[in-house]
Design a protein around this motif. Structure first.
Motif, PDB file in Angstrom:
ATOM      1  N   THR A 109     -13.145 -71.198  16.561  1.00  0.00           N
ATOM      2  CA  THR A 109     -12.700 -71.555  17.909  1.00  0.00           C
ATOM      3  C   THR A 109     -11.188 -71.729  18.045  1.00  0.00           C
ATOM      4  N   ALA A 110     -10.469 -71.904  16.949  1.00  0.00           N
ATOM      5  CA  ALA A 110      -9.023 -72.117  17.039  1.00  0.00           C
ATOM      6  C   ALA A 110      -8.313 -70.815  17.397  1.00  0.00           C
ATOM      7  N   ARG A 111      -7.208 -70.965  18.049  1.00  0.00           N
ATOM      8  CA  ARG A 111      -6.373 -69.801  18.351  1.00  0.00           C
ATOM      9  C   ARG A 111      -5.683 -69.342  17.073  1.00  0.00           C
ATOM     10  N   ARG A 112      -5.372 -68.083  17.030  1.00  0.00           N
ATOM     11  CA  ARG A 112      -4.744 -67.494  15.847  1.00  0.00           C
ATOM     12  C   ARG A 112      -3.465 -68.238  15.479  1.00  0.00           C
ATOM     13  N   ARG A 113      -2.665 -68.592  16.456  1.00  0.00           N
ATOM     14  CA  ARG A 113      -1.405 -69.288  16.200  1.00  0.00           C
ATOM     15  C   ARG A 113      -1.650 -70.639  15.520  1.00  0.00           C
ATOM     16  N   GLU A 114      -2.702 -71.364  15.951  1.00  0.00           N
ATOM     17  CA  GLU A 114      -3.038 -72.648  15.329  1.00  0.00           C
ATOM     18  C   GLU A 114      -3.389 -72.463  13.852  1.00  0.00           C
ATOM     19  N   LEU A 115      -4.165 -71.438  13.566  1.00  0.00           N
ATOM     20  CA  LEU A 115      -4.559 -71.169  12.187  1.00  0.00           C
ATOM     21  C   LEU A 115      -3.351 -70.787  11.334  1.00  0.00           C
ATOM     22  N   LEU A 116      -2.457 -69.977  11.892  1.00  0.00           N
ATOM     23  CA  LEU A 116      -1.252 -69.594  11.171  1.00  0.00           C
ATOM     24  C   LEU A 116      -0.354 -70.806  10.907  1.00  0.00           C
ATOM     25  N   ASP A 117      -0.205 -71.673  11.904  1.00  0.00           N
ATOM     26  CA  ASP A 117       0.603 -72.885  11.729  1.00  0.00           C
ATOM     27  C   ASP A 117       0.019 -73.778  10.642  1.00  0.00           C
ATOM     28  N   SER A 118      -1.286 -73.893  10.624  1.00  0.00           N
ATOM     29  CA  SER A 118      -1.954 -74.702   9.604  1.00  0.00           C
ATOM     30  C   SER A 118      -1.733 -74.122   8.212  1.00  0.00           C
ATOM     31  N   LEU A 119      -1.826 -72.813   8.105  1.00  0.00           N
ATOM     32  CA  LEU A 119      -1.599 -72.146   6.827  1.00  0.00           C
ATOM     33  C   LEU A 119      -0.153 -72.333   6.366  1.00  0.00           C
ATOM     34  N   GLU A 120       0.782 -72.224   7.289  1.00  0.00           N
ATOM     35  CA  GLU A 120       2.194 -72.454   6.967  1.00  0.00           C
ATOM     36  C   GLU A 120       2.402 -73.873   6.442  1.00  0.00           C
ATOM     37  N   THR A 121       1.767 -74.846   7.067  1.00  0.00           N
ATOM     38  CA  THR A 121       1.879 -76.239   6.624  1.00  0.00           C
ATOM     39  C   THR A 121       1.347 -76.391   5.209  1.00  0.00           C
ATOM     40  N   CYS A 122       0.228 -75.764   4.917  1.00  0.00           N
ATOM     41  CA  CYS A 122      -0.344 -75.832   3.566  1.00  0.00           C
ATOM     42  C   CYS A 122       0.611 -75.237   2.547  1.00  0.00           C
ATOM     43  N   TRP A 123       1.220 -74.113   2.887  1.00  0.00           N
ATOM     44  CA  TRP A 123       2.162 -73.480   1.968  1.00  0.00           C
ATOM     45  C   TRP A 123       3.383 -74.363   1.734  1.00  0.00           C
ATOM     46  N   GLN A 124       3.840 -75.060   2.778  1.00  0.00           N
ATOM     47  CA  GLN A 124       4.989 -75.946   2.640  1.00  0.00           C
ATOM     48  C   GLN A 124       4.648 -77.158   1.781  1.00  0.00           C
ATOM     49  N   LEU A 125       3.417 -77.626   1.847  1.00  0.00           N
ATOM     50  CA  LEU A 125       2.998 -78.770   1.040  1.00  0.00           C
ATOM     51  C   LEU A 125       2.864 -78.407  -0.430  1.00  0.00           C
ATOM     52  N   ASN A 126       2.606 -77.126  -0.709  1.00  0.00           N
ATOM     53  CA  ASN A 126       2.444 -76.652  -2.077  1.00  0.00           C
ATOM     54  C   ASN A 126       3.345 -75.440  -2.277  1.00  0.00           C
ATOM     55  N   PRO A 127       4.674 -75.678  -2.395  1.00  0.00           N
ATOM     56  CA  PRO A 127       5.593 -74.548  -2.468  1.00  0.00           C
ATOM     57  C   PRO A 127       5.382 -73.661  -3.690  1.00  0.00           C
ATOM     58  N   GLY A 128       4.766 -74.175  -4.750  1.00  0.00           N
ATOM     59  CA  GLY A 128       4.525 -73.367  -5.941  1.00  0.00           C
ATOM     60  C   GLY A 128       3.359 -72.423  -5.772  1.00  0.00           C
ATOM     61  N   GLY A 129       2.544 -72.674  -4.774  1.00  0.00           N
ATOM     62  CA  GLY A 129       1.375 -71.816  -4.533  1.00  0.00           C
ATOM     63  C   GLY A 129       0.434 -71.791  -5.723  1.00  0.00           C
ATOM     64  N   GLN A 130      -0.036 -70.615  -6.053  1.00  0.00           N
ATOM     65  CA  GLN A 130      -0.999 -70.476  -7.143  1.00  0.00           C
ATOM     66  C   GLN A 130      -0.341 -70.446  -8.499  1.00  0.00           C
ATOM     67  N   ASP A 131       0.994 -70.481  -8.544  1.00  0.00           N
ATOM     68  CA  ASP A 131       1.692 -70.458  -9.833  1.00  0.00           C
ATOM     69  C   ASP A 131       1.503 -71.745 -10.620  1.00  0.00           C
ATOM     70  N   GLU A 132       1.203 -72.850  -9.906  1.00  0.00           N
ATOM     71  CA  GLU A 132       0.998 -74.124 -10.586  1.00  0.00           C
ATOM     72  C   GLU A 132      -0.363 -74.137 -11.253  1.00  0.00           C
ATOM     73  N   GLN A 133      -0.429 -74.736 -12.431  1.00  0.00           N
ATOM     74  CA  GLN A 133      -1.698 -74.830 -13.131  1.00  0.00           C
ATOM     75  C   GLN A 133      -2.326 -76.178 -12.869  1.00  0.00           C
ATOM     76  N   VAL A 134      -3.644 -76.170 -12.714  1.00  0.00           N
ATOM     77  CA  VAL A 134      -4.394 -77.392 -12.500  1.00  0.00           C
ATOM     78  C   VAL A 134      -4.914 -77.880 -13.822  1.00  0.00           C
ATOM     79  N   GLY A 135      -4.851 -79.179 -14.034  1.00  0.00           N
ATOM     80  CA  GLY A 135      -5.465 -79.687 -15.240  1.00  0.00           C
ATOM     81  C   GLY A 135      -4.601 -80.570 -15.950  1.00  0.00           C
TER      82      GLY A 135
END
Length: 88
Positions: free
Chosen positions: A62-88
């Motif tokens: 139900t969300a507009r595309r722009r809302e989803l993109l903004d949310s994704l951008e926020t997630c990327w900003q919270l985790n600037p290392g992305g998938q390069d960081e190792q968990v554990g």
């Protein structure tokens, strides 16, 4: 599908065009959901995880595309290392 009574269930007003897809996806996730004829989607929420999944699925459809993109951008900003960081 006819409405049934779930213990701890909620009736949600979902646009008709999305109601069936949302209900089907919730059932795929193991969350009991039925579509009532009067425009409601009845969902049983037993756990905090189920509530989070319901919210996420509804937002996905139900969300507009722009809302989803903004949310994704926020997630990327919270985790600037992305998938390069190792968990554990």
């Amino acid at each position: 599908m006819n409405p049934v009574s779930f213990e701890g269930s909620y009736c949600l007003q979902i646009p008709l065009g999305e109601r069936w897809r949302i209900g089907r996806r919730l059932v795929e996730l193991g969350i009991p959901a039925v579509c009532a004829g009067e425009g409601h989607l009845q969902v049983q929420v037993d756990t905090p995880l189920a509530l989070l999944q319901v919210r996420s699925v509804i937002r996905q459809y139900t969300a507009r595309r722009r809302e989803l993109l903004d949310s994704l951008e926020t997630c990327w900003q919270l985790n600037p290392g992305g998938q390069d960081e190792q968990v554990g």
